[in-house]
Design an enzyme around this catalytic site. Structure first.
Site, PDB file in Angstrom:
ATOM      1  N   HIS A  24       2.288 -13.309  -2.428  1.00  0.00           N
ATOM      2  CA  HIS A  24       2.447 -13.418  -1.068  1.00  0.00           C
ATOM      3  C   HIS A  24       1.190 -13.526  -0.434  1.00  0.00           C
ATOM      4  CE1 HIS A  24       1.381  -9.106  -0.347  1.00  0.00           C
ATOM      5  NE2 HIS A  24       2.704  -8.936  -1.050  1.00  0.00           N
ATOM      6  N   HIS A  27      -1.700 -10.970  -0.899  1.00  0.00           N
ATOM      7  CA  HIS A  27      -2.674 -11.044  -2.175  1.00  0.00           C
ATOM      8  C   HIS A  27      -3.545 -12.254  -1.695  1.00  0.00           C
ATOM      9  CE1 HIS A  27       1.610  -9.935  -3.941  1.00  0.00           C
ATOM     10  NE2 HIS A  27       0.416  -8.716  -4.205  1.00  0.00           N
ATOM     11  N   CYS A 133       5.399   7.787  -8.873  1.00  0.00           N
ATOM     12  CA  CYS A 133       5.834   6.625  -8.427  1.00  0.00           C
ATOM     13  C   CYS A 133       5.554   5.392  -9.026  1.00  0.00           C
ATOM     14  CB  CYS A 133       5.390   6.319  -6.968  1.00  0.00           C
ATOM     15  SG  CYS A 133       5.663   4.883  -6.156  1.00  0.00           S
ATOM     16  N   CYS A 136       3.454   2.625  -7.200  1.00  0.00           N
ATOM     17  CA  CYS A 136       2.257   2.742  -7.229  1.00  0.00           C
ATOM     18  C   CYS A 136       1.436   3.061  -8.650  1.00  0.00           C
ATOM     19  CB  CYS A 136       1.837   4.174  -6.474  1.00  0.00           C
ATOM     20  SG  CYS A 136       2.055   4.208  -4.997  1.00  0.00           S
ATOM     21  N   CYS A 158       7.818   8.505  -1.918  1.00  0.00           N
ATOM     22  CA  CYS A 158       6.501   8.011  -2.036  1.00  0.00           C
ATOM     23  C   CYS A 158       6.054   7.785  -0.699  1.00  0.00           C
ATOM     24  CB  CYS A 158       6.282   6.853  -3.099  1.00  0.00           C
ATOM     25  SG  CYS A 158       4.699   5.971  -2.753  1.00  0.00           S
ATOM     26  N   HIS A 161       5.828   3.581  -0.932  1.00  0.00           N
ATOM     27  CA  HIS A 161       6.811   2.902  -1.228  1.00  0.00           C
ATOM     28  C   HIS A 161       8.212   3.360  -0.378  1.00  0.00           C
ATOM     29  CE1 HIS A 161       3.961   1.417  -3.918  1.00  0.00           C
ATOM     30  NE2 HIS A 161       4.601   0.332  -3.750  1.00  0.00           N
ATOM     31  N   LYS A 309       4.204  -3.710   6.951  1.00  0.00           N
ATOM     32  CA  LYS A 309       3.125  -4.332   5.839  1.00  0.00           C
ATOM     33  C   LYS A 309       4.098  -5.475   5.182  1.00  0.00           C
ATOM     34  CE  LYS A 309       0.875  -3.059   1.675  1.00  0.00           C
ATOM     35  NZ  LYS A 309       1.376  -2.673   0.465  1.00  0.00           N
ATOM     36  N   LYS A 312       6.671  -8.748  -0.460  1.00  0.00           N
ATOM     37  CA  LYS A 312       7.506  -9.904  -0.959  1.00  0.00           C
ATOM     38  C   LYS A 312       9.017  -9.674  -1.033  1.00  0.00           C
ATOM     39  CE  LYS A 312       7.880 -14.158  -2.129  1.00  0.00           C
ATOM     40  NZ  LYS A 312       8.361 -14.638  -1.010  1.00  0.00           N
TER      41      LYS A 312
HETATM   42  N1  MSP Z   1      -2.709  -3.905 -10.114  1.00  0.00           N
HETATM   43  C1  MSP Z   1      -3.002  -3.090  -9.007  1.00  0.00           C
HETATM   44  C2  MSP Z   1      -4.704  -3.325  -8.814  1.00  0.00           C
HETATM   45  C3  MSP Z   1      -5.342  -3.174 -10.009  1.00  0.00           C
HETATM   46  S1  MSP Z   1      -7.329  -3.279  -9.645  1.00  0.00           S
HETATM   47  C4  MSP Z   1      -7.879  -2.756 -10.807  1.00  0.00           C
HETATM   48  C5  MSP Z   1      -2.471  -3.508  -7.719  1.00  0.00           C
HETATM   49  N2  MSP Z   1      -1.726  -4.893  -7.437  1.00  0.00           N
HETATM   50  S2  MSP Z   1      -0.890  -5.274  -6.234  1.00  0.00           S
HETATM   51  O1  MSP Z   1      -0.768  -6.658  -6.873  1.00  0.00           O
HETATM   52  O2  MSP Z   1       0.125  -4.517  -6.217  1.00  0.00           O
HETATM   53  O3  MSP Z   1      -1.853  -5.314  -5.319  1.00  0.00           O
HETATM   54  C6  MSP Z   1      -3.001  -6.033  -4.921  1.00  0.00           C
HETATM   55  C7  MSP Z   1      -3.789  -5.837  -3.960  1.00  0.00           C
HETATM   56  O4  MSP Z   1      -2.698  -6.664  -2.981  1.00  0.00           O
HETATM   57  C8  MSP Z   1      -3.913  -4.602  -3.211  1.00  0.00           C
HETATM   58  O5  MSP Z   1      -5.351  -4.694  -2.954  1.00  0.00           O
HETATM   59  C9  MSP Z   1      -3.161  -4.585  -2.246  1.00  0.00           C
HETATM   60  O6  MSP Z   1      -3.728  -3.804  -1.190  1.00  0.00           O
HETATM   61  C10 MSP Z   1      -3.024  -5.839  -1.568  1.00  0.00           C
HETATM   62  N3  MSP Z   1      -1.899  -6.277  -0.806  1.00  0.00           N
HETATM   63  C11 MSP Z   1      -0.473  -6.224  -1.005  1.00  0.00           C
HETATM   64  N4  MSP Z   1       0.250  -6.161   0.179  1.00  0.00           N
HETATM   65  C12 MSP Z   1      -0.760  -6.413   1.220  1.00  0.00           C
HETATM   66  C13 MSP Z   1      -0.390  -6.717   2.416  1.00  0.00           C
HETATM   67  N5  MSP Z   1       0.632  -6.802   2.986  1.00  0.00           N
HETATM   68  N6  MSP Z   1      -1.721  -6.976   3.172  1.00  0.00           N
HETATM   69  C14 MSP Z   1      -3.013  -6.938   2.514  1.00  0.00           C
HETATM   70  N7  MSP Z   1      -2.813  -6.634   1.337  1.00  0.00           N
HETATM   71  C15 MSP Z   1      -2.036  -6.202   0.484  1.00  0.00           C
HETATM   72  O7  MSP Z   1      -2.392  -2.675  -6.809  1.00  0.00           O
END
Ligand code: MSP
Length: 533
Positions: A24, A27, A133, A136, A158, A161, A309, A312
């Protein structure tokens, strides 16, 4: 000016993304921020390496795969190819590598690292019971356990979440992280720039000051993970596995030369929700292994949609391609880097991107480029006559000074990891050049037959636009290449040193291009979704 490597190493990483779902804009935001910084450094001649990839083990992914009636390996292979690699194309990310935690190079590096910590006495077996969680993938600290409300009334949930925590009771292996609390605090004090922004650093410091617990680093109730080398009934805890991607991707432990060249990383860019893993657990792991600690960890804010926040699974979920289909990749990159202060939360709305697209890109930058090209075509057949230039007057000198200042300040902003400030200062040049057109009235000079002055004005403008193309190429690589070539630039714009953009070589013949940022009709722009009650 051709690029010469400064020899300065700039290794930058995105988090590796969980492939339990499709990407989304949250990311995408992180990917774009890293790519803009990496492109800037690369274009400044630094020995740059941008790493991204996917986090494929753990309970969350196993559960999603099972829910889709497939094996975890089939699930991750499918999602990586169908969703995550295509995201990089959609956003025009110039990553140098893509690591998957299911790569053999990674798994082997994790086993070696773990075995070394075990041999050095940092790992022990123990019993454990705590609230976990799965969202997380973490045993939650007290500070993030809250009482549930509504359907989860009476349960512990959590704080991130808002979903019930699971009480897990297992025999685990532990990393004796608690002994690193003091060394970490000393490290933070000696390296005040290690954690950024400052607000994030303060939070981490007080977290560590309140003491660290040992970390459970294995799980035995499921087997989707890397097997613990000395006890194959356990798999490595997914975060311990994931964090190591940053070293296994650059040659730990297989390629010592590559590892020496890249490590320690210059910057880990992560969302604030996962900062603690990167600023506490990760440096503690590296200290235990006797490896250098990265220069910086930067925690960016969250993208909010309708005040919540973005995620998806919610009604406010937005896929990056929904936006790039309407405005294009470069406008996407520009908008998120310009409109949101990296390090703070920021709201996305379709109305806002639409307004900025028209005001700043179509009318501000795009219009400047097409007007300058059209005038050089009309008055000089596409080539400003360099042998007929009147001398420089005060407004031209002011623009030359501005080009220097903007170049310097934009570079300083990138060093501070403030791309929004870099773009804002570059826009001073966009506005000044537009103002210069209005004040100098080249059409009046043409009418009066003042060719020498007209040539000076148009040569000043083409130089200014070429400087802009060089400075903005890291943010909008596709359209700035088009503009650069149209204004008479030779070769790829990304070969132009961004740190001396003000001294860009005079442009050759210009040619006309279709609008860089064509108008977008109101009815092509969806309404911003609102959160469901
Ligand atoms: N797999 C772990 C990271 C491991 S790094 C050694 C993870 N993955 S994640 O896919 O859940 O999230 C990846 C990134 O996306 C995180 O930095 C998280 O902050 C970011 N985001 C997820 N939703 C977000 C928003 N709505 N806005 C900005 N970034 C956010 O965590």
């Amino acid at each position: 000016m051709a690029l010469m490597s400064s020899g300065r190493s700039f290794y930058i990483t995105t988090p590796i993304f969980y492939v339990n779902d499709v990407p989304h804009i949250g990311h995408a935001y992180n990917e774009v921020a890293c790519d803009v910084l990496a492109r800037w450094h690369r274009q400044g001649g630094d020995d740059t390496w941008l790493l991204t990839g996917t986090d494929e083990h753990g309970q969350k992914i196993l559960r999603t795969a099972t829910a889709h009636d497939t094996s975890p390996k089939e699930w991750v292979d499918r999602l990586v190819e169908s969703a995550w690699k295509p995201l990089l194309k959609t956003l025009n990310i110039a990553n140098d590598d893509f690591i998957r935690t299911t790569d053999e190079r990674h798994e082997e590096g994790v086993r070696i690292f773990l075995q070394r910590l075990y041999d050095a006495g940092y790992i022990y077996a123990g019993e454990f019971e705590a609230l976990y969680c799965v969202g997380c993938e973490e045993f939650k600290p007290e500070s993030e356990i809250v009482d549930g409300t509504g359907e989860f009334e009476g349960q512990k949930v959590c704080a991130i979440h808002s979903k019930p925590l699971e009480l897990l009771s297992e025999k685990n292996y532990f990393f004796s992280m608690s002994q690193f609390a003091e060394p970490l605090l000393e490290y933070y004090a000696a390296h005040p720039d290690f954690i950024q922004p400052d607000s994030a650093r303060n939070e981490v410091v007080s977290f560590v000051q309140s003491g660290l617990k040992d970390l459970s680093i294995s799980r035995s109730s499921f087997d989707w993970g890397i097997k613990v080398p000395w006890d194959e009934s356990h798999v490595v805890y997914v975060w311990f596995d994931a964090l190591l991607n940053y070293v296994t991707a650059v040659g730990y432990d297989a390629d010592p030369d590559e590892f020496a060249r890249r490590w320690p990383a210059a910057l880990h860019m992560v969302g604030k929700d996962i900062l603690r893993f990167h600023a506490v657990i990760w440096p503690a792991m590296l200290m235990a292994a006797g490896l250098p600690i990265p220069e910086k960890v930067f925690g960016h804010g969250w993208l909010l949609v309708g005040g919540e926040k973005m995620s998806k699974s919610k009604a406010t979920g937005i896929a990056p391609s929904q936006i790039t289909d309407v405005f294009g990749t470069d406008a996407f990159r520009y908008y998120f880097m310009r409109a949101i202060t990296l390090g703070s939360d920021g709201s996305f709305s379709w109305e806002d991107i639409h307004a900025r697209y028209h005001a700043e890109l179509a009318n501000g930058l795009g219009n400047l480029g097409s007007r300058v090209i059209a005038m050089v075509q009309k008055y000089f057949d596409g080539q400003v006559p360099v042998d007929a230039l009147d001398s420089v007057t005060e407004p031209e000198q002011a623009l030359a000074d501005l080009e220097q200042r903007v170049t310097r300040e934009a570079d300083a902003a990138i060093e501070r990891i403030a791309p929004h400030e870099a773009i804002a200062v570059i826009w001073e040049l966009v506005d000044a050049l537009n103002g210069y057109v209005t004040e100098q009235e080249p059409w009046a000079l043409a009418k009066a037959g003042d060719t020498g002055r007209l040539a000076r004005v148009l040569s000043t403008l083409t130089h200014g636009v070429a400087t802009l193309a060089v400075l903005l190429a890291p943010v909008m690589p596709g359209s700035m290449q088009t503009l650069w070539a149209a204004i008479g630039g030779k070769g790829p714009v990304q070969d132009q040193d961004v740190r001396t953009a003000f001294a860009v070589a005079s442009a050759g013949p210009v040619h006309t291009i279709p609008p860089l940022f064509p108008r977008v009709d109101d009815d092509a722009v969806p309404a911003t979704p609102v959160p469901q009650a």
